[in-house]
Design a protein around this motif. Structure first.
Motif, PDB file in Angstrom:
ATOM      1  N   LEU A  69       0.843  -1.350  -0.479  1.00  0.00           N
ATOM      2  CA  LEU A  69      -0.114   0.400  -0.197  1.00  0.00           C
ATOM      3  C   LEU A  69       0.706   1.416   0.171  1.00  0.00           C
ATOM      4  O   LEU A  69       0.149   2.286  -0.514  1.00  0.00           O
ATOM      5  CB  LEU A  69      -1.253   0.081   1.443  1.00  0.00           C
ATOM      6  N   GLN A  70       2.317   1.513   1.154  1.00  0.00           N
ATOM      7  CA  GLN A  70       2.493   2.480   0.908  1.00  0.00           C
ATOM      8  C   GLN A  70       3.680   2.642  -0.561  1.00  0.00           C
ATOM      9  O   GLN A  70       3.812   3.516  -0.998  1.00  0.00           O
ATOM     10  CB  GLN A  70       3.590   1.974   1.494  1.00  0.00           C
ATOM     11  N   ALA A  71       3.628   1.551  -1.344  1.00  0.00           N
ATOM     12  CA  ALA A  71       4.670   2.078  -2.608  1.00  0.00           C
ATOM     13  C   ALA A  71       4.102   2.530  -3.490  1.00  0.00           C
ATOM     14  O   ALA A  71       3.530   3.129  -4.686  1.00  0.00           O
ATOM     15  CB  ALA A  71       5.544   0.356  -3.448  1.00  0.00           C
ATOM     16  N   VAL A  72       1.672   1.628  -3.220  1.00  0.00           N
ATOM     17  CA  VAL A  72       1.628   1.994  -4.388  1.00  0.00           C
ATOM     18  C   VAL A  72       1.004   3.992  -4.498  1.00  0.00           C
ATOM     19  O   VAL A  72       1.090   4.158  -5.167  1.00  0.00           O
ATOM     20  CB  VAL A  72      -0.499   1.370  -4.239  1.00  0.00           C
ATOM     21  N   SER A  73       0.481   4.033  -3.288  1.00  0.00           N
ATOM     22  CA  SER A  73       0.868   5.378  -2.497  1.00  0.00           C
ATOM     23  C   SER A  73       1.382   5.961  -3.391  1.00  0.00           C
ATOM     24  O   SER A  73       1.870   7.773  -3.645  1.00  0.00           O
ATOM     25  CB  SER A  73       0.716   5.317  -1.008  1.00  0.00           C
ATOM     26  N   GLN A  74       3.325   6.326  -2.772  1.00  0.00           N
ATOM     27  CA  GLN A  74       3.783   6.963  -3.774  1.00  0.00           C
ATOM     28  C   GLN A  74       4.051   6.306  -5.329  1.00  0.00           C
ATOM     29  O   GLN A  74       4.037   7.620  -5.537  1.00  0.00           O
ATOM     30  CB  GLN A  74       5.513   5.621  -3.097  1.00  0.00           C
ATOM     31  N   ILE A  75       3.405   5.703  -5.661  1.00  0.00           N
ATOM     32  CA  ILE A  75       4.284   5.666  -7.117  1.00  0.00           C
ATOM     33  C   ILE A  75       2.724   7.048  -7.547  1.00  0.00           C
ATOM     34  O   ILE A  75       3.234   7.676  -8.385  1.00  0.00           O
ATOM     35  CB  ILE A  75       3.792   4.032  -7.764  1.00  0.00           C
ATOM     36  N   LEU A  76       1.468   6.582  -7.445  1.00  0.00           N
ATOM     37  CA  LEU A  76       0.643   7.350  -7.385  1.00  0.00           C
ATOM     38  C   LEU A  76       1.047   8.962  -7.530  1.00  0.00           C
ATOM     39  O   LEU A  76       0.578   9.357  -8.220  1.00  0.00           O
ATOM     40  CB  LEU A  76      -0.801   7.255  -6.527  1.00  0.00           C
ATOM     41  N   SER A  77       1.841   8.945  -5.707  1.00  0.00           N
ATOM     42  CA  SER A  77       1.973  10.346  -6.477  1.00  0.00           C
ATOM     43  C   SER A  77       3.060  11.209  -6.651  1.00  0.00           C
ATOM     44  O   SER A  77       3.526  12.377  -6.904  1.00  0.00           O
ATOM     45  CB  SER A  77       1.884  11.212  -4.438  1.00  0.00           C
ATOM     46  N   SER A  78       4.533  10.362  -7.757  1.00  0.00           N
ATOM     47  CA  SER A  78       5.055  10.909  -7.994  1.00  0.00           C
ATOM     48  C   SER A  78       4.511  11.036  -9.429  1.00  0.00           C
ATOM     49  O   SER A  78       4.170  10.270 -10.082  1.00  0.00           O
ATOM     50  CB  SER A  78       5.997   9.572  -7.755  1.00  0.00           C
TER      51      SER A  78
END
Ligand code: PMP
Length: 352
Positions: A343-352
């Motif tokens: 979930l943390q990685a997905v969140s980072q990917i979406l915001s980058s």
């Protein structure tokens, strides 16, 4: 392709299994394995059996079938252990289908079904799903064809009720209906209880997901003795010792500890709901999966990009290039820690 390959295989596309990379350590959420190792009892049983590997395994798997009979609640004669449930599917396609005996299955489902029909020259009837990716069970009622349905379906995770399955089986008495229950322990309703009533029903199970034995290769076919006899005819004509000694011992021990494995399935189901919630909070569409994986799509990123970006971060998920589902990724459900990292990685990917 060599010049020797039989022309019937020209252009044939074989099944593509999920990656098992050896180059680095990934958080592996791509092949629906259990994140939990087998119990010590199972490991010890397999190790003891390793000491007798000079001897062939029991082709009848007497001990294993006896233990499975207790857990599945059917006579041992109705159970055929196999080298992974892919093998029972193969046996069933060979035994019950042919050029003049097609097989019907959902258009979006387990990739092995079209491969097996192609391999054995069986005409396939691909039945579309509804717009919400669910199976309309009425499409199969009185179809009068052989049928295979994964319940829960893959890769959607969506389920049919036992009553719907019964209607399909009851209304196709002249054909075999295979219900592939690879993922049923994570929230589906099993149809094993229907086997007693219907001589045309074959239920398939695997210990790859629920029982932490993907690497051992152990599955089961469950049907009345008449269908099992047909399947045994294929087994004894292809691979009589199909379940090796270590796997038979591991499976027998795992059946003796069924509660431990069902508890793990419950933990995975809870982690699934937790992760689905987290993904939905980030705007994902997530199907209401009852299996040990999630099937999710975001308008913010194409499925293949998300797969690649997660891979770069050391997290493996599965992406399918089939047009109708190319926007999705399939995420196996692991431990809570693994899911938090996802979930943390997905969140980072979406915001980058
Ligand atoms: N059926 C379905 C729907 C699956 O997803 C899988 C796993 N790839 C299988 C059967 C086969 O599992 P196994 O051969 O590991 O028992």
């Amino acid at each position: 392709m060599s010049v020797y390959l039989n022309s019937r295989f020209a252009g044939f596309e074989s099944y593509v299994p999920g990656e098992q990379p050896q180059d680095r350590k990934y958080i592996k959420l791509n092949t629906n394995e259990s994140p939990f190792p087998p119990s010590q009892v199972v490991i010890d049983a397999a190790a003891r059996a390793a000491g007798e590997l000079n001897l062939y395994s029991d082709p009848e798997c007497v001990q294993l079938r006896k233990a499975a009979s207790q857990v599945f609640g059917v006579p041992a004669e109705w159970i055929l252990p196999v080298n992974g449930s892919d093998e029972i599917l193969d046996f069933a396609f060979m035994a019950f289908c042919g050029k003049d005996a097609p097989i019907a299955y959902p258009e979006i489902s387990y990739g092995f079904y079209p491969v097996l029909s192609g391999l054995h020259g069986i005409p396939a009837i691909e039945v579309p799903l509804k717009d919400d990716f669910s199976i309309d069970y009425m499409d199969y009622v009185e179809l009068h064809q052989n049928i295979v349905i994964a319940n829960p379906n893959a890769p959607t995770g969506l389920v049919l009720t036992r009553d719907q399955v019964e209607e399909i089986v009851r209304s196709n008495p002249d054909n075999v209906v295979i219900i592939d229950e690879a993922y049923v322990e994570f929230g589906g309703e099993s149809s094993i209880g229907l086997v007693e009533k219907y001589p045309n029903l074959l239920v398939t199970r695997t210990f790859s997901k629920s029982h932490s034995l993907a690497g051992a290769r152990l599955g089961f076919g469950i049907a009345q003795s008449t269908l099992i006899a047909d399947l045994n005819m294929i087994k004894y004509s292809t691979n009589p010792y199909n379940v090796n000694r270590m796997t038979a011992a591991a499976g027998t021990a795992a059946l003796g500890e069924n509660d431990y494995y069902l508890t793990n399935c419950g933990i995975i189901a809870a982690n699934r709901e937790y992760t689905a919630g987290g993904l939905r909070d980030m705007g994902f569409f997530v199907t209401d999966s009852k299996s040990n994986f999630l099937f999710a799509r975001s308008d913010k990123i194409p499925g293949v990009r998300l797969y690649e970006a997660l891979r770069e971060r050391g997290i493996l998920v599965r992406h399918f290039s089939k047009k109708a589902i190319e926007d999705f990724v399939r995420i196996s459900v692991g431990t809570r820690e693994q899911m938090d990292q996802l979930l943390q990685a997905v969140s980072q990917i979406l915001s980058s």
